[in-house]
Design an enzyme around this catalytic site. Structure first.
Site, PDB file in Angstrom:
ATOM      1  N   LEU A   1       1.811  -5.021  -7.260  1.00 39.76           N
ATOM      2  CA  LEU A   1       0.976  -5.632  -8.295  1.00 39.76           C
ATOM      3  C   LEU A   1      -0.143  -4.654  -8.641  1.00 39.76           C
ATOM      4  CD1 LEU A   1       0.762  -9.321  -6.986  1.00 39.76           C
ATOM      5  CD2 LEU A   1       2.529  -8.228  -8.404  1.00 39.76           C
ATOM      6  N   ASP A   2       0.026  -3.959  -9.752  1.00 41.47           N
ATOM      7  CA  ASP A   2      -0.892  -2.896 -10.131  1.00 41.47           C
ATOM      8  C   ASP A   2      -2.208  -3.460 -10.648  1.00 41.47           C
ATOM      9  OD1 ASP A   2      -1.490  -0.041 -10.938  1.00 41.47           O
ATOM     10  OD2 ASP A   2      -1.568  -1.020 -12.903  1.00 41.47           O
TER      11      ASP A   2
END
Length: 585
Positions: A241-242
């Site tokens: 999850l950037d």
């Protein structure tokens, strides 16, 4: 302690999702839940047994390579196919997993400004190449969910006032007081955009090309759950999850780590636990340690952790950099000693280098300001750059150091010296010992030097650490004698091969810092249930150090690196390490 899979059954998923959606979407939450359930049923079919007979989340054999889809080039061959060939030829038994950084069509930031989430950049290959990689390795894929490229169809919809993109972005009156918002960059937070309705100002945390998405609109959430499920269908096992810390915006707050953001992470975790048990969620939050580990969800002590399975160990690279340039391991030892005992199902991704720079914020609370300034100046002396972020008072402060890890190891505070390779290898060996799963950036394996030409071509400081190797250049360096590339590659891959056969390196095995003089760092892993334990000792200086530790004079120690019984020595050579094992019955 073992971290086992924890499938979420249908009734449990429905209940958890309802509890998470209610505070996010209020009166619309039941409608959103129905859409979510339909989506899971439509796209999740067949994923539940994707990970076969796997009973545990991870083991000592887990070691992950971090690489861009085009880090390796070979004439006109699709770079993703070139990567698969290189892995098969050079690294077949070294890495269990591979993190291919964003491989989608993009407009800036080397992939992190996504144009099409469900397409592979044709310059790299296609989904068959991705599925081939996934068939050989545990594949990590980026879910770039905080922002999207302004060249995307969603943004074109917004400009024209068309669905669905019309309501996907965050409009803000430019006179709104946003002084409390935590900034990772020094660029303006609001970007003026000309639309059919006139000029609007949109939230853009990272750049004017990366426009933030509005997760307060449930359509955006449903869109990204669909994208997540699509990636799982293509073979992804690990989902990164950037920049997730900035996901939810609420003016008047810091707009980082908000409760709504944590709720979205918990919901995505529930989706994968329900649809594809064994899928791992890892959060990317380059912030001080206490904030970073909040994404485990440890504060909810009445329930098992239900956010990320893994978080990046962001304080490690800058603290290790301080250690090896100062010759003082005391600060690193105190930080390691402060790490909380994690419950089953939670672990760290340990790394020294990645596609980004070396974060400075995680040093807050561990180094004094003058020590951070000295480290920044030293990295500039070694050919690196410094990226800045905007403070609430309008001033700029260092955010990350842009330099290859190999060149960051060029010397100490006294300047460059002949110990670069040895210092570099020690940094990798030390990282491999730590509790968690190691992630190794390709440019660490290849001892890549600063790519100043890349910076000049792109105009981006981060390009210094994102070299694209031509195989016709790289392969001779690997096959020729007496090159740093060959020396590092073979020394590091040999150590990785040894590591993945040692049960004391299981991510759940206990870790203890053993008291030593500051010139040494000693870490024990274990003991395991059978009494086996490992002692790793590191000399972090360029001088031989006396090797005096309690228990080393006992018989029964085996030298894991050399094989056979350990032959005691009085001193440890500069930048050398020992891996000793014994079984106490």
């Amino acid at each position: 302690m073992a971290s086992h899979l924890s499938p979420l059954e249908p009734d449990d998923f429905r209940q958890r999702a309802a509890e998470l959606l209610a505070p996010l979407y209020g009166a619309r939450s039941e409608e959103v839940l129905r859409r979510l359930l339909r989506l899971n049923e439509a796209q999740g079919a067949g994923l539940r047994h994707r990970h076969g007979a796997r009973q545990t989340l991870w083991s000592e054999q887990d070691q992950w390579l971090i690489v861009y889809g085009d880090s390796l080039l070979d004439a006109d061959k699709p770079p993703l196919a070139v990567l698969d060939e290189f892995l098969s030829k050079r690294l077949k038994t070294v890495f269990s997993g591979v993190h291919v950084l964003p491989f989608f069509p993009w407009s800036s930031d080397d992939g992190f400004s996504v144009i099409h989430y469900r397409e592979v950049d044709p310059k790299l290959g296609d989904w068959r190449d991705i599925r081939r990689l996934a068939s050989h390795h545990d594949l990590m894929v980026d879910l770039v969910l905080n922002h999207v490229s302004r060249e995307s169809l969603w943004f074109a919809d917004y400009l024209g006032g068309n669905l669905p993109g019309r309501d996907y972005f965050i409009e803000m009156d430019p006179d709104t007081d946003l002084s409390e918002v935590v900034r990772p960059r020094s660029s303006p937070l609001l970007v003026p955009v000309s639309t059919r309705r006139g000029v609007r100002h949109l939230w853009a945390t990272f750049s004017e090309d990366q426009i933030d998405l509005n997760f307060a609109n449930p359509d955006v959430l449903i869109e990204f759950v669909g994208i997540l499920l699509f990636y799982l269908q293509q073979g992804a096992r690990i989902v990164r999850l950037d920049a997730v810390a900035f996901l939810w915006k609420r003016p008047g707050t810091r707009c980082i780590h908000l409760p709504e953001t944590h709720a979205v992470v918990r919901l995505l975790r529930a989706v994968v636990d329900h649809v594809a048990p064994g899928t791992l969620i890892i959060t990317e939050t380059n912030v001080p340690h206490a904030e970073n580990i909040s994404y485990f969800g440890l504060e909810r002590q009445d329930t098992p952790p239900d956010e990320a399975h893994l978080v990046y160990q962001f304080p490690l690279p800058p603290l290790l950099l301080h250690t090896l340039t100062s010759g003082e391991a005391g600060t690193l030892a105190r930080w390691l000693d402060s790490l909380p005992e994690l419950p089953a199902g939670c672990s760290y991704l340990n790394f020294t280098a990645s596609h980004d720079g070396i974060g400075v914020r995680p040093l807050e609370g561990w180094l004094e300001g003058h020590e951070i300034d000295a480290l920044v100046a030293l990295m500039q002396r070694f050919g690196g750059f410094v990226s800045m972020r905007r403070q609430a008072d309008g001033s700029d402060s260092p955010y990350e150091l842009n330099i290859t890890w190999f060149d960051a190891m060029s010397g100490t505070r006294r300047g460059p010296d002949p110990w670069q390779v040895e210092r570099f290898l020690l940094s990798q060996h030390l990282m491999l010992v730590l509790k968690g799963i190691p992630g190794v950036y390709l440019h660490c394996l290849t001892a890549t030097q600063n790519d100043h030409d890349g910076v000049e071509r792109s105009g981006r400081l981060r390009s210094i650490n994102r070299k694209r190797w031509d195989r016709q250049e790289l392969e001779p360096l690997l096959d020729s004698r007496h090159t740093p590339t060959r020396e590092v590659f073979f020394a590091l891959t040999r150590r990785l091969e040894i590591r993945r056969r040692e049960p004391c390196f299981h991510p759940d095995a206990a870790q203890t810092v053993i008291p030593t003089p500051p010139e040494l760092l000693a870490i024990q892993r274990g003991p395991l249930d059978d009494g086996r334990r490992l002692l790793a000792i590191h000399n972090v200086t360029d001088r031989p150090q006396p090797l005096v530790l309690d228990g080393l004079d006992q018989s029964g120690w085996q030298d894991l690196l050399e094989g056979g019984a350990w032959r005691p020595v009085d001193t440890l050579a500069p930048y050398r390490s020992l891996w000793l094992v014994r079984t106490d019955r």
